[in-house]
Structures are given as structure tokens and as C-alpha cells.
Write a protein that holds these residues in place. Structure first.
Motif, PDB file in Angstrom:
ATOM      1  N   PHE B  26     -24.918  15.901  -2.019  1.00 56.60           N
ATOM      2  CA  PHE B  26     -25.194  15.214  -0.870  1.00 56.60           C
ATOM      3  C   PHE B  26     -25.427  15.525   0.324  1.00 56.60           C
ATOM      4  CE2 PHE B  26     -25.670  12.328  -4.216  1.00 56.60           C
ATOM      5  CZ  PHE B  26     -26.537  11.812  -4.234  1.00 56.60           C
ATOM      6  N   VAL B  33     -21.385  15.745  -0.383  1.00 59.12           N
ATOM      7  CA  VAL B  33     -20.367  14.822  -0.600  1.00 59.12           C
ATOM      8  C   VAL B  33     -20.357  15.926  -2.404  1.00 59.12           C
ATOM      9  CG1 VAL B  33     -20.741  12.879  -1.964  1.00 59.12           C
ATOM     10  CG2 VAL B  33     -20.244  13.152   0.534  1.00 59.12           C
ATOM     11  N   ALA B  35     -21.110  15.112  -5.700  1.00 59.42           N
ATOM     12  CA  ALA B  35     -20.716  14.183  -6.326  1.00 59.42           C
ATOM     13  C   ALA B  35     -20.765  14.443  -7.836  1.00 59.42           C
ATOM     14  CB  ALA B  35     -22.314  13.403  -6.692  1.00 59.42           C
ATOM     15  N   ALA B  54     -14.471   5.943 -13.020  1.00 56.05           N
ATOM     16  CA  ALA B  54     -14.672   4.741 -11.971  1.00 56.05           C
ATOM     17  C   ALA B  54     -15.922   4.760 -10.835  1.00 56.05           C
ATOM     18  CB  ALA B  54     -12.896   5.458 -10.842  1.00 56.05           C
ATOM     19  N   SER B  55     -15.566   3.506 -10.094  1.00 51.48           N
ATOM     20  CA  SER B  55     -16.405   4.473  -8.937  1.00 51.48           C
ATOM     21  C   SER B  55     -16.441   4.841  -8.499  1.00 51.48           C
ATOM     22  CB  SER B  55     -16.136   2.528  -8.677  1.00 51.48           C
ATOM     23  OG  SER B  55     -17.461   2.038  -7.918  1.00 51.48           O
ATOM     24  N   GLY B  56     -17.741   5.090  -7.916  1.00 49.28           N
ATOM     25  CA  GLY B  56     -18.262   6.504  -7.104  1.00 49.28           C
ATOM     26  C   GLY B  56     -18.206   7.816  -8.148  1.00 49.28           C
ATOM     27  N   CYS B  57     -17.957   8.094  -9.031  1.00 52.33           N
ATOM     28  CA  CYS B  57     -17.839   9.324  -9.276  1.00 52.33           C
ATOM     29  C   CYS B  57     -18.941  10.136  -9.872  1.00 52.33           C
ATOM     30  CB  CYS B  57     -17.042   8.840 -10.755  1.00 52.33           C
ATOM     31  SG  CYS B  57     -17.673   8.396 -12.258  1.00 52.33           S
ATOM     32  N   GLY B  58     -20.211   9.740  -9.702  1.00 54.82           N
ATOM     33  CA  GLY B  58     -21.763  10.246  -9.270  1.00 54.82           C
ATOM     34  C   GLY B  58     -22.463  10.198 -11.695  1.00 54.82           C
ATOM     35  N   LYS B  59     -22.050   8.412 -11.821  1.00 59.47           N
ATOM     36  CA  LYS B  59     -22.827   8.188 -13.332  1.00 59.47           C
ATOM     37  C   LYS B  59     -23.741   7.749 -12.440  1.00 59.47           C
ATOM     38  CE  LYS B  59     -19.951   4.603 -13.111  1.00 59.47           C
ATOM     39  NZ  LYS B  59     -18.888   4.432 -12.643  1.00 59.47           N
ATOM     40  N   THR B  60     -23.834   6.628 -11.237  1.00 57.47           N
ATOM     41  CA  THR B  60     -25.960   6.983 -11.196  1.00 57.47           C
ATOM     42  C   THR B  60     -26.167   8.434 -10.752  1.00 57.47           C
ATOM     43  OG1 THR B  60     -24.624   4.309 -10.446  1.00 57.47           O
ATOM     44  CG2 THR B  60     -27.323   5.892  -9.465  1.00 57.47           C
ATOM     45  N   THR B  61     -25.507   9.474  -9.698  1.00 61.82           N
ATOM     46  CA  THR B  61     -26.209  10.378  -9.781  1.00 61.82           C
ATOM     47  C   THR B  61     -26.440  10.812 -11.149  1.00 61.82           C
ATOM     48  OG1 THR B  61     -24.190   9.981  -7.706  1.00 61.82           O
ATOM     49  CG2 THR B  61     -25.942  12.216  -8.227  1.00 61.82           C
ATOM     50  N   ARG B 227     -15.621  12.650  -8.032  1.00 63.75           N
ATOM     51  CA  ARG B 227     -15.188  13.615  -6.782  1.00 63.75           C
ATOM     52  C   ARG B 227     -14.549  14.871  -7.055  1.00 63.75           C
ATOM     53  NH1 ARG B 227     -14.009   9.197  -2.480  1.00 63.75           N
ATOM     54  NH2 ARG B 227     -15.425   7.483  -3.859  1.00 63.75           N
TER      55      ARG B 227
HETATM   56  N1  LIG Z   1     -28.195   9.859  -1.185  1.00 65.72           N
HETATM   57  C1  LIG Z   1     -26.617   9.900  -1.334  1.00 65.72           C
HETATM   58  N2  LIG Z   1     -26.666  10.409  -0.668  1.00 65.72           N
HETATM   59  C2  LIG Z   1     -25.653  10.561   0.042  1.00 65.72           C
HETATM   60  N3  LIG Z   1     -24.059  10.333  -1.081  1.00 65.72           N
HETATM   61  C3  LIG Z   1     -24.400  10.213  -1.934  1.00 65.72           C
HETATM   62  C4  LIG Z   1     -26.055   9.678  -2.332  1.00 65.72           C
HETATM   63  N4  LIG Z   1     -25.997   9.177  -3.509  1.00 65.72           N
HETATM   64  C5  LIG Z   1     -24.622   8.860  -3.687  1.00 65.72           C
HETATM   65  N5  LIG Z   1     -23.546   9.854  -2.908  1.00 65.72           N
HETATM   66  C6  LIG Z   1     -22.098   9.999  -3.889  1.00 65.72           C
HETATM   67  O1  LIG Z   1     -22.543  10.418  -4.621  1.00 65.72           O
HETATM   68  C7  LIG Z   1     -21.121  10.076  -5.113  1.00 65.72           C
HETATM   69  C8  LIG Z   1     -21.212   9.232  -6.621  1.00 65.72           C
HETATM   70  O2  LIG Z   1     -22.315   8.050  -6.538  1.00 65.72           O
HETATM   71  P1  LIG Z   1     -22.964   7.445  -7.741  1.00 65.72           P
HETATM   72  O3  LIG Z   1     -23.807   8.579  -8.163  1.00 65.72           O
HETATM   73  O4  LIG Z   1     -23.536   6.054  -7.110  1.00 65.72           O
HETATM   74  O5  LIG Z   1     -21.453   7.060  -8.526  1.00 65.72           O
HETATM   75  P2  LIG Z   1     -21.585   5.643  -9.710  1.00 65.72           P
HETATM   76  O6  LIG Z   1     -22.620   5.393  -9.686  1.00 65.72           O
HETATM   77  O7  LIG Z   1     -20.383   6.260 -10.631  1.00 65.72           O
HETATM   78  O8  LIG Z   1     -20.362   4.456  -8.913  1.00 65.72           O
HETATM   79  C9  LIG Z   1     -20.725   8.717  -3.904  1.00 65.72           C
HETATM   80  O9  LIG Z   1     -19.303   9.433  -3.549  1.00 65.72           O
HETATM   81  C10 LIG Z   1     -21.736   8.956  -3.605  1.00 65.72           C
HETATM   82  O10 LIG Z   1     -20.847   7.955  -1.890  1.00 65.72           O
END
Ligand SMILES: Nc1ncnc2c1ncn2[C@@H]1O[C@H](COP(=O)(O)OP(=O)(O)O)[C@@H](O)[C@H]1O
Ligand SMILES: [Mg+2]
Lengths: 299, 265
Positions: B26, B33, B35, B54-61, B227
Motif C-alpha cells: 500500500f 506498507v 502488507a 496477529a492483527s494487521g498482518c494482512g489477512k483481510t488484504t 509486516r
Molecule cells: N487501504 C490501505 N491503505 C494502506 N494500508 C493498508 C490498507 N489496508 C490495509 N493496510 C495495512 O496493511 C496491513 C494489513 O492490514 P489488514 O489486511 O487489514 O490486516 P488484518 O486483517 O490481518 O488485521 C496493515 O498494516 C494495514 O495498516
């Protein structure tokens, strides 16, 4: 932490189903108790009626005390007589028809212009940056200011009046739509995309319905502006060709130095403006809010 | 930290989704970042894979990439399924539609006729045990019921087998779908999900940060580092008995803790 203690074993399918049914029954939000319609209407209608009664009483007292001469402050009864005369002669229908049909047509045209405009502002960045501030600015410019220009451009006719009404209502409706669209939770269009929404089906099935509460607020304000602008236009642009609306009636009252007629005119303009809001927009808004469970907004 | 890949499952001949060295960054240059980095992952037809991290590791991404809501910056994703169904953490039901209306929504957008929509919606509501509640509005339902409507709606978005995905296996993507629910409801819904998985034969990629949930539900558990997000390790947890399951939970938990504490310094 002993893992055995924290694990629940779903024994079989039917068992899990009955636990689930129990949870559903327990967790379902209870619909609030609703009082009888008679009491509800009474509870809503009585306070304004009381306020009006107090207002008329103070007016009557001020008039009786003769603080101001009769040609400045008429008796409530004199104003009522004026209105009653209009009713008996049937003239009131013509006044209402002339003004209300203009306001409705003006409002409808405004809607046709404002919806595409609002959609464009909300969805296209360049348009938002370029036209957005202009539309917001127009909203704070009193549309009466357009009356002289409109008369010079179109002459003393309906087109001049509609022009003024449009400039009053379009910015409000467009801005209402834009703010309604801006307040849509971002998760909804994302869900829509995940469900296979294209650009147009996303707007039609997700964005527009989601923006409806904000849009209705814009419509309500748009109606108020359209009514206001119309009255200002009718008041200034008077001509025998134009037919007699409430604005002209008010203007005639001034020309005749008849204060009770002027008061009657103001009262009728007020009644129509509030009446349309109460009869059309309020119920519409309430049903939309209630369907979405936003009951604290229901009045 | 040394990433040990313990069980590299031999990829089945046909995969529903396969990641080839997928990366997602991103932002630009200094503020970028990372991801996801060089993620390789495969989900077979009908397989249930849980992704923990862990939270913020990119699962949602990662899920967004599969769902097509976002594009990878490097590598590629091979998708061999009808449109993936997505269930988010929030039910995010459309508040102006009834439960049935929500389930019908993807069908409506796909141009399915009214009668067919009705039938499919009724069938799917029945599947999530909400038969007869189709007329309720979202605000009249509990959190667990809403999430079940969301599941039915997601499944409806794949049942349109007329398009490009016709005849292909289906894939369900779930992003911490139960984490906002209370413990009992979560437990019951986990059972429901397993039942629905068996009934429909769909492949599931399920994201959670709850290791116990992952081990209970999945056939395979994949641990993602933070990360950048990389696949650290995978465990085969299919058909474990109680004792083995508890041991697996402990093992995955320990690995997750190691990943997290590596960020402390
Ligand atoms: N649209 C975006 N723009 C910038 N950074 C993003 C965006 N979406 C997610 N991130 C970053 O990517 C990383 C992974 O996010 P995310 O996939 O939401 O994690 P998780 O779902 O595992 O908690 C995080 O550090 C988040 O800050
Ligand atoms: Mg997430």
C-alpha cells in the motif's frame, strides 16, 4: 487453561439446532411497546395546538390594549374574517391552486435537475471540486436575488418565476443527495461489489437506497426553499397575466394598505408551507426511518 | 526468525484458488506498507482452510485480493471458481431490505427473475435455519441471526451459475465472521458453518485470529507472519480427536506467540 473445559461439543445436529433456536428467541430485539393511535396523535397534536392558542391569546390581548394603531396590528377576528371571505367566495381555491401547482411543478423540475447533479458531484472527483462549492454557495444565496435578472431575461411570466424557484430548490436537493451519499457507510458499497454489483447496479441497488434518509432531508429543505422562492417571486413579480397566487394576494394587501389582508396572506403562506411538510414529507421520512429501525428519528 | 514450512501439502491437481508469489504494497516509496510478501497458498475444491495471524498482518488484504476487491502488486492469483462469496466481520445487511430481500440482492443484481430469486432465497434461509424469518428487517434480528443472513446472502452471490463461473466449484471467503459475537452464539455458529460446509461442499478460506476456532473448523491451518505478511507455517488439523486437537491448538498458539514476540524488539 484446560482445553476440555472450554470446548463445547455439538452433540448432534438437532441438538445444535435447538440451542440455536433458543438463542434466536432470547437475542431477538424486542419491539418497543406502542401506545394506541388515538393517544399518540393526541400527544403529538396537543402541544402545537396549545402553543397556537397561547399565541392567539397574546395577540388578542396586545390588540385589546391598543399598543399599536389598528392599521398596524389587526384584530385576530378581522384576519379570520378575511380568510373566511376567501373561503366563502371560493377565491381561496384559486390562490392555493396558482401557488401550489407552481411550487409543485418547480419542485419536480428541480428534482429532475438536482438528482443527476448530486450524483455527479458525489461520484466524480473533478465535478465535486469544481461544481460542489458553487452549488453550496448558491444554496446560501437568497434566490430572491435572481428575481430582477429573471424578469429582465424572461419578462413578467411563469418562466421567470420557475427560474427563481429552480435556483432556490436545486442546490438544496443536490446538496442533500451529496451529503446522504457521503454518509453511506463505506462497508455497504464494498459488500455490494463483493456481491457482484457493477457501477450502475451499485448506484441503483446500494448507493441510492442507502442515501435515502439524507436525500429526504434535502428534499424537505428543497421544498421549503422552493416555496420560499416562489412566494418571493410572486410578491415582486406581480402582473395581471400571472394569475393571482398567495404572493400576489399579499402584495395586493400591501397596495390596499389593508393590514388584516396582509396578515391573512402571511398566515395562508405559512399554513401551506407547513401543511405540505406535515402531510407529505414527515410521513415519508418517518416510514423510511421506521423501516430501517431508526426509531429515535421518528417524530 | 526462521520460517519453517512443516507440512507443504502436495497441491491437488485442481485448486480452487492458488497464490503465486503474491505481494501487496500500500502507498508509495518511503511511506509504503508491505502488507503481503511472496505468499504462496492453495485451497483445493471443497477444502476448509483457516488463516490465522496477529492483527494487521494482512489477512483481510489477502481475502480482498481473492474476492477481487483489490489487485495484487506482484505475483498472481489463479482463481478456478465461480464468484467467491464473501462474509465480512460485520453482517453489513442493507437496512432498507428485509432478510429475504438481502439474500435476493445479489440475484437481483445478476438479473435473476423474481420467482427464481424467491425460491433461492427461501432455500438459503432454510439452510441457515432462518426459514420463516425472511420478512424481518435487519434491526429486528440478533447479531447471530444477522450474520447468518449475511452468510445466506454471500452464498446467493455464487449460486448464479449462468455466468463465467458456471459449473466451477464455489469458494466462500470469511473474514473473522464470528469475532463480534458472544461466546455461545459463536460456538453455535461454528457448528452451523461446519454443517453448511458439509452440505454445500464449498471450499472455505476462513480468516480468524482465534487459534482454537481455526483448529476446530479447518482441515488446514495457515499461520501468517506480520509486516510483511508471509506464510510461516501450515498444520494439517483434519479430523483430530479431542486430545490431539488441544495439542494442535497449543502448538499453533506457541508459533503465533513466537511470531508476535519477534516484533517486540
Ligand atoms: N487501504 C490501505 N491503505 C494502506 N494500508 C493498508 C490498507 N489496508 C490495509 N493496510 C495495512 O496493511 C496491513 C494489513 O492490514 P489488514 O489486511 O487489514 O490486516 P488484518 O486483517 O490481518 O488485521 C496493515 O498494516 C494495514 O495498516
Ligand atoms: Mg482484518
Amino acid at each position: 487453561m484446560p482445553p476440555e473445559a472450554t470446548r463445547v461439543h455439538p452433540v448432534d445436529d438437532r441438538d445444535a439446532g435447538s440451542v440455536e433456536a433458543g438463542l434466536d428467541a432470547l437475542d431477538t430485539p424486542v419491539t418497543a411497546y406502542r401506545e394506541s393511535p388515538v393517544r399518540r396523535i393526541a400527544a403529538r397534536a396537543l402541544p402545537p395546538i396549545g402553543a397556537i392558542a397561547v399565541f392567539v391569546l397574546i395577540w388578542q390581548v396586545l390588540w385589546a390594549a391598543a399598543f399599536w394603531p389598528e392599521f398596524k396590528l389587526p384584530a385576530p377576528v378581522a384576519v379570520w374574517d378575511q380568510i373566511w371571505q376567501l373561503v366563502v367566495s371560493g377565491e381561496i381555491l384559486e390562490l392555493f391552486w396558482t401557488s401550489v401547482h407552481r411550487a409543485v411543478i418547480g419542485f419536480a423540475i428541480s428534482l429532475l435537475i438536482a438528482v443527476p447533479l448530486g450524483l455527479a458531484i458525489a461520484n466524480i472527483t473533478v465535478v465535486r471540486r469544481g461544481v460542489g462549492p458553487l452549488v453550496s454557495g448558491l444554496q446560501s444565496l437568497p434566490s430572491v436575488a435572481w428575481v430582477p435578472a429573471a424578469i429582465l431575461w424572461f419578462g413578467l411570466n411563469d418562466r421567470a418565476i420557475y427560474w427563481v424557484v429552480l435556483l432556490g430548490a436545486v442546490p438544496s436537493i443536490a446538496n442533500g443527495l451529496v451529503s446522504g451519499l457521503d454518509q453511506v457507510p463505506p462497508i455497504l458499497p464494498r459488500v455490494g461489489q463483493a456481491l457482484g454489483a457493477g457501477r450502475w447496479s451499485g448506484i441503483r441497488y446500494i448507493l441510492l437506497p442507502a442515501a435515502l434518509p439524507g436525500f429526504l432531508g434535502g428534499l424537505k429543505q428543497g421544498w421549503a426553499f422552493s416555496w420560499r422562492s416562489l412566494m418571493a417571486a410572486e410578491l415582486i413579480a406581480t402582473s395581471p397575466d400571472l394569475g393571482e397566487g398567495l404572493g400576489q394576494y399579499l402584495h395586493n394587501g400591501m397596495s390596499l394598505s389593508d393590514i388584516s389582508m396582509v396578515f391573512a396572506g402571511i398566515l395562508l403562506i405559512f399554513v401551506v408551507g407547513v401543511g405540505i411538510e406535515l402531510l407529505v414529507f414527515r410521513p415519508l421520512e418517518n416510514s423510511v426511518l421506521r423501516a430501517r429501525g431508526l426509531t429515535q428519528g421518528v417524530r | 526468525m526462521t520460517a519453517t514450512i512443516e507440512t507443504r501439502t502436495v497441491a491437488p491437481p485442481v485448486t480452487t484458488v492458488r497464490f503465486h508469489q503474491v505481494g501487496k504494497t500500500f502507498g508509495q516509496s518511503t511511506k509504503a506498507v508491505v502488507a503481503l510478501d511472496q505468499v504462496d497458498l492453495a485451497v483445493g475444491p471443497g477444502e476448509f482452510v483457516c488463516l490465522v495471524g496477529a492483527s494487521g498482518c494482512g489477512k483481510t488484504t489477502l481475502l480482498n485480493l481473492v474476492a477481487g476487491l483489490d489487485q495484487p502488486t506482484s505475483g498472481r492469483i489463479e482463481l478456478n471458481s465461480s464468484r467467491p462469496a464473501v462474509v465480512f466481520q460485520e453482517a453489513a445487511l442493507m437496512p432498507w431490505l428485509t432478510a429475504a430481500g438481502n439474500v435476493e440482492l445479489p440475484l437481483r443484481m445478476a438479473g435473476v427473475g423474481k420467482a427464481a430469486r424467491r425460491a433461492t432465497a427461501a432455500e438459503l434461509l432454510e439452510l441457515v435455519r432462518l426459514a420463516g424469518l425472511g420478512d424481518k428487517r435487519p434491526h429486528e434480528l440478533s447479531g447471530g441471526m444477522r450474520q447468518r443472513v449475511a452468510l445466506a446472502r454471500a452464498l446467493a452471490s455464487t449460486t448464479d451459475h449462468t455466468g463465467a463461473g458456471a459449473g466451477k466449484p464455489s469458494l466462500l471467503l470469511m473474514d473473522e465472521p464470528f469475532s463480534a459475537l458472544d461466546a455461545i452464539t459463536r460456538d453455535v455458529l461454528q457448528g452451523e458453518l461446519l454443517r453448511i460446509w458439509r452440505a454445500t461442499g464449498t471450499a472455505i478460506l476462513f480468516v480468524t485470529h482465534d487459534v482454537r476456532e481455526a483448529v476446530r473448523l479447518g482441515q488446514r491451518v495457515v499461520l501468517l507472519s506480520s509486516r510483511p505478511g508471509r506464510v510461516v507455517r501450515e498444520w494439517n488439523v483434519d479430523g483430530l480427536t479431542d486430545g490431539a486437537e488441544a495439542a494442535a491448538v497449543d502448538e499453533v498458539n506457541a508459533a503465533l506467540r513466537t511470531v508476535i514476540s519477534s516484533h517486540a524488539a
